[in-house]
Design an enzyme around this catalytic site. Sequence first.
Site, short mmCIF file in Angstrom:
data_model
loop_
_atom_site.label_atom_id
_atom_site.label_comp_id
_atom_site.label_asym_id
_atom_site.label_seq_id
_atom_site.Cartn_x
_atom_site.Cartn_y
_atom_site.Cartn_z
N LYS A 19 0.84 -1.20 0.00
CA LYS A 19 0.00 0.00 0.00
C LYS A 19 0.87 1.24 0.00
CE LYS A 19 -4.53 -1.16 1.28
NZ LYS A 19 -4.54 -2.20 0.25
N PRO A 199 4.18 8.72 1.55
CA PRO A 199 4.62 8.05 0.32
C PRO A 199 6.08 7.57 0.40
CG PRO A 199 3.44 10.09 -0.17
CD PRO A 199 3.66 10.06 1.32
N ASN A 200 6.37 6.56 -0.37
CA ASN A 200 7.73 6.02 -0.51
C ASN A 200 8.33 5.54 0.81
OD1 ASN A 200 7.71 6.67 -3.30
ND2 ASN A 200 8.13 8.80 -2.72
N ARG A 201 7.46 5.16 1.70
CA ARG A 201 7.91 4.63 3.01
C ARG A 201 8.65 5.68 3.85
NH1 ARG A 201 4.44 1.69 1.52
NH2 ARG A 201 4.54 -0.58 1.39
N LEU A 202 8.56 6.94 3.47
CA LEU A 202 9.20 7.99 4.28
C LEU A 202 8.16 8.52 5.27
CD1 LEU A 202 11.55 9.86 1.78
CD2 LEU A 202 12.04 7.98 3.36
#
Length: 223
Positions: A19, A199-202
């Site tokens: 996700k 977003p982008n696991r940040l």
Amino acid sequence: MTGVPDAAPSPKSIRRLRKEYALAGLSEAEADPDPFAQFGAWFDEALHADLREPNAMTVATATREGLPSARIVLLKSWDARGFVFYTNYEGQKGREVAENPVAALVFYWPEMERQIRIVGDVARVAPEESDRYFASRPLGSRLGAMVSPQSGVIPDRAGLEARLQQLATEHQEIAPTRPESWGGYRVAPRSVEFWQGRPNRLHDRLRYRQGTSDAWLIERLAP
Ligand SMILES: Cc1cc2nc3c(=O)[nH]c(=O)nc-3n(C[C@H](O)[C@H](O)[C@H](O)COP(=O)(O)O)c2cc1C
């Protein structure tokens, strides 16, 4: 299971579960300086987001030797003293808290892409507070609490049902009193971390912990 390591994942495969998180952010500028106020703001949003059980949280405890255990319980109240749940004092968590009075709490609200982690010291709430809460519960829940030797091994379900029936008959006219083995615990936080998926696991992670003064330190943790 195909047994073939690089087989294409099926539509229901765990490898397809991925996700992106993009609903919101959490910045130092918007975070309340007080973790309880910040918790209140997020909890209020969770209450209004029509989640099934926004007050469900994982409670982790550990034995004196550090063997951990975790389970879900329901948060029943909270204020600047801490976070309160009710349970049997003689079940596994009760026994662990008696020998090692600390706990970790985790809320996860996937619909909001949020997690809250709390670590703190555990103490029983005052008996009168447990009495008040016990009295507010539906009769069936009160009787159920009286019947169940929580986390003890029992031979079957029938014994529980029979005891419930018996207690229901005995308490047709008289309100049940709270068993001493049942009541509330309050977790007074040493740290509270708010996690907002990004977003982008940040992801955003802000952790409040008690500094040397009364003020809470807010630190950003790497995702
Ligand atoms: C959604 C949900 C809510 C629960 N709420 C409570 C609760 O408020 N108090 C409680 O003692 N157990 C609650 N339980 C049951 C606990 O997860 C656990 O089975 C029980 O407390 C025994 O824990 P112990 O092994 O640490 O004694 C709940 C379970 C679920 C799935």
